[in-house]
Design a protein around this motif. Structure first.
Motif, short mmCIF file in Angstrom:
data_model
loop_
_atom_site.label_atom_id
_atom_site.label_comp_id
_atom_site.label_asym_id
_atom_site.label_seq_id
_atom_site.Cartn_x
_atom_site.Cartn_y
_atom_site.Cartn_z
N ASP A 72 0.85 -1.21 0.00
CA ASP A 72 0.00 0.00 0.00
C ASP A 72 0.87 1.25 0.00
O ASP A 72 0.59 2.22 -0.70
CB ASP A 72 -0.90 0.05 1.25
N SER A 73 1.92 1.20 0.80
CA SER A 73 2.83 2.35 0.88
C SER A 73 3.48 2.59 -0.50
O SER A 73 3.60 3.72 -0.95
CB SER A 73 3.89 2.11 1.94
N PHE A 74 3.88 1.50 -1.14
CA PHE A 74 4.47 1.61 -2.48
C PHE A 74 3.47 2.27 -3.45
O PHE A 74 3.80 3.18 -4.20
CB PHE A 74 4.89 0.23 -2.98
N GLU A 75 2.20 1.80 -3.38
CA GLU A 75 1.18 2.35 -4.29
C GLU A 75 0.98 3.84 -4.06
O GLU A 75 0.88 4.61 -4.99
CB GLU A 75 -0.17 1.65 -4.07
N LYS A 76 0.98 4.21 -2.77
CA LYS A 76 0.71 5.62 -2.43
C LYS A 76 1.89 6.52 -2.78
O LYS A 76 1.70 7.62 -3.26
CB LYS A 76 0.44 5.74 -0.93
N THR A 77 3.11 6.03 -2.50
CA THR A 77 4.26 6.93 -2.61
C THR A 77 5.09 6.69 -3.87
O THR A 77 5.90 7.53 -4.24
CB THR A 77 5.22 6.70 -1.42
N GLY A 78 4.92 5.53 -4.49
CA GLY A 78 5.75 5.19 -5.65
C GLY A 78 7.16 4.78 -5.26
O GLY A 78 8.01 4.59 -6.12
N ASP A 79 7.41 4.66 -3.95
CA ASP A 79 8.75 4.30 -3.47
C ASP A 79 8.96 2.78 -3.64
O ASP A 79 8.43 1.98 -2.86
CB ASP A 79 8.88 4.72 -2.01
N ALA A 80 9.76 2.41 -4.65
CA ALA A 80 9.95 0.99 -4.97
C ALA A 80 10.57 0.22 -3.81
O ALA A 80 10.43 -1.00 -3.72
CB ALA A 80 10.81 0.85 -6.22
N ALA A 81 11.26 0.94 -2.92
CA ALA A 81 11.88 0.27 -1.77
C ALA A 81 10.84 -0.29 -0.81
O ALA A 81 11.16 -1.07 0.08
CB ALA A 81 12.81 1.23 -1.04
N MET A 82 9.59 0.13 -0.98
CA MET A 82 8.52 -0.35 -0.09
C MET A 82 7.73 -1.51 -0.70
O MET A 82 6.83 -2.05 -0.06
CB MET A 82 7.55 0.79 0.25
N GLN A 83 8.07 -1.89 -1.92
CA GLN A 83 7.31 -2.97 -2.56
C GLN A 83 7.88 -4.33 -2.17
O GLN A 83 9.10 -4.54 -2.26
CB GLN A 83 7.37 -2.81 -4.08
N VAL A 84 7.00 -5.23 -1.76
CA VAL A 84 7.46 -6.58 -1.39
C VAL A 84 7.99 -7.24 -2.67
O VAL A 84 7.28 -7.36 -3.66
CB VAL A 84 6.31 -7.40 -0.78
#
Ligand code: ACM
Ligand code: ZN
Length: 543
Positions: free
Chosen positions: A228-240
């Motif tokens: 969800d964090s990745f989707e919201k922020t676009g920060d790839a480091a948060m994508q599982v």
């Protein structure tokens, strides 16, 4: 300790030191700068005086090789760079001296670790480009003439990594060990099991990894929160990461992974070469859903809920069999039992647990956990090992020979451990939880605050074994995120744990850190930039 630094003074000092060549972190005990420099050339030889430190010579050669393109010769005997074990050797003595002249370099110590820490200082005296993984032709590789005398304040300078909540590959784990080695960390506390996964191959119980190492990421709160964090922020480091997913035998996409025993031996050796002991943690008897999911008989009534049933002899036997393999894999004498956050109430309604309480003359469920910890400690000791556990192991009484990870930030608990005679590793949530959001003050607080309660006597203070930063993985799905959350504050912890407190100087540390992060840039570490005031840590307040 100095805390204040005017903006003007900081700007002046940054200009003044921008090209300074001596910026060692942790600050050494004594450093005398001379005139001139040693120039490292491709025909240099790394000499060592004793076969037991030959791997340190190879390690140094491997640090130097990629950027310089030098294939330095190593040999037993004298060299251009000399590694010298002093006799009588003493593995407990982590001190070293480093002498750089215009012609030669000498690192002397009474232990392998001392040699490794001397290498870390030499590495920091070389230009930061030495960290480049790519060949950089045409450079001059110089080291300033200098003499260093150095020894750590604390023997336990630790980082804990949690590859359970999110998995990190062997290579990613080694990258962290490389960073730890650069800052003279001595202990890698490896949290290998928890409710969300089992990460260590245990041959006696194969389901632990064939089933317990894998989970449905769609059903896992922490995976969904990261995505969800990745989707919201676009920060790839948060994508599982997809690289830790596979399709299982039922055609389902699962997330996870585990370390084979061969991989574990490789990591333990990799760490040892760098002066780091690996301390495995088997988190018993709570945080145990991963193993209970595989073998439900481990739970009270076999109903599949945490914690382990301590009334069942078969469960105690399970723990011992797991530790047998753990002891075989990890040579360092300290092994972690965990013991935190146990739902002890479940034992109240279990006949077997109640029978155990009656038979052993225990008062309550807290004493039942304490009984288990004592039983395990006896087992550890018989195998020549020492037990460490989170500070809940103090509840219900613990033997004075156990070592305690003080994490709940409660000074009363710290004092209780000290009064009982337990050695203490300081890793309070208030300062040392590197998964918590870091703001502009984090490094300053970590560096400057005294973690030791004022109520401790001088004698009790001697029980402090060291300190440790904990990198819990719930909201750290990637190596990149791990580096952002842990660095550079881990560097502040490294200095706090190595350099005696009377030599702590926050302003000076910041200046050296400003140089150090340029080295991290060359290493391509995704650290949190020094000028950003806040790293979004949506995990703040969750744990
Ligand atoms: C812990 O953070 N549960 C030790
Ligand atoms: Zn039970």
């Amino acid at each position: 300790m100095k805390r204040t630094l005017s903006a003007l003074a900081l700007a002046f000092m940054l200009c003044f030191t921008a090209n300074a060549s001596v910026n060692i972190i942790p600050a050494p005990g004594k450093i005398v700068e001379g005139k001139g420099e040693f120039v490292l050339k491709g025909n240099a030889v790394i000499g060592y005086n004793d076969a037991s430190i030959s791997e340190a010579a190879t390690y140094l050669k491997e640090i130097i090789a990629p950027a310089t393109g030098f294939d330095l010769r190593t040999r037993q005997g004298s060299g251009t760079i000399n590694l010298e074990l002093s006799f009588p050797a003493d593995p407990q003595d982590e001190s070293y001296t480093l002498k750089v002249t215009r012609k030669k370099v000498f690192i002397k110590a009474r232990s392998y670790k001392g040699i490794a820490y001397g290498i870390a200082s030499l590495r920091q005296l070389l230009p930061k480009e030495i960290e480049s993984k790519r060949f950089l032709p045409g450079r001059s590789w110089t080291v300033p003439v200098v003499e260093v005398e150095d020894a750590p304040a604390y023997e336990w300078r630790g980082l804990m990594l949690d590859p359970v909540r999110h998995f990190y590959s062997v290579e990613e784990t080694k990258n962290l060990l490389d960073l730890m080695a650069l800052y003279k960390f001595s202990k890698f506390h490896w949290h290998l099991i928890d409710s969300n996964g089992w990460r260590i191959e245990i041959k006696a119980f194969p389901l632990l990894t064939s089933i317990g190492a894998w989970r449905d990421p769609k059903n896992e709160y922490i995976d969904n929160a990261c995505n969800d964090s990745f989707e919201k922020t676009g920060d790839a480091a948060m994508q599982v990461p997809a690289k830790f997913m596979k399709v299982d035998e039922n055609g389902k996409l699962v997330y996870g992974g585990f370390y084979t025993q061969e991989e574990i031996r490789d990591i333990v050796h990799y760490a040892a070469v760098r002066g780091i002991d690996v301390v495995p943690e088997m988190d018993f008897p709570g945080h145990s859903y991963a193993e209970i999911r595989c073998y439900p008989w481990l739970s009270c009534h076999g109903d599949g809920h945490e914690p382990l049933c301590l009334g069942n002899d078969k469960v105690i036997d399970f723990c011992k069999k797991v530790f047998d393999e753990v002891f075989d894999l990890f040579p360092y004498e300290y092994v972690e039992i965990g013991g935190d956050e146990v739902s002890r109430d479940r034992w109240t309604g279990c006949e077997l647990c109640q029978e155990r309480i009656a038979k052993e003359g225990l008062k309550d469920v807290a004493e039942l956990q304490a009984w288990f910890t004592r039983e395990m400690e006896k087992y550890f000791n018989a195998a020549g090992r020492k037990l460490v556990g989170w500070d809940e192991i103090l509840d219900g009484g613990v033997s004075p020979t156990a070592t305690v990870n003080w994490w709940r930030s409660d000074p009363v608990t710290f004092k209780k451990a000290a009064v009982n005679g337990n050695q203490v590793i300081m890793c309070p949530t208030s300062h040392c939880y590197f998964d918590y959001a870091q703001d502009a003050m984090t490094i300053q607080r970590l560096y400057c605050d005294d973690l030791i309660p004022a109520t401790l006597t001088a004698e009790e203070r001697k029980l402090i074994k060291g300190m440790q930063g904990n990198i819990w993985g719930e909201f750290i799905p990637t190596e990149s995120r791990m580096q952002t959350m842990a660095f550079p504050r881990a560097i502040a912890l490294a200095e706090k744990a190595w350099t005696p407190v009377d030599r702590h100087d926050y302003d000076d540390f910041l200046l050296r850190l400003t140089e150090q992060v340029k080295r991290l840039d060359v290493m391509e570490v995704d650290y949190r930039p020094l000028d950003s005031s806040f790293t979004p840590g949506f995990n703040a307040g969750i744990r």
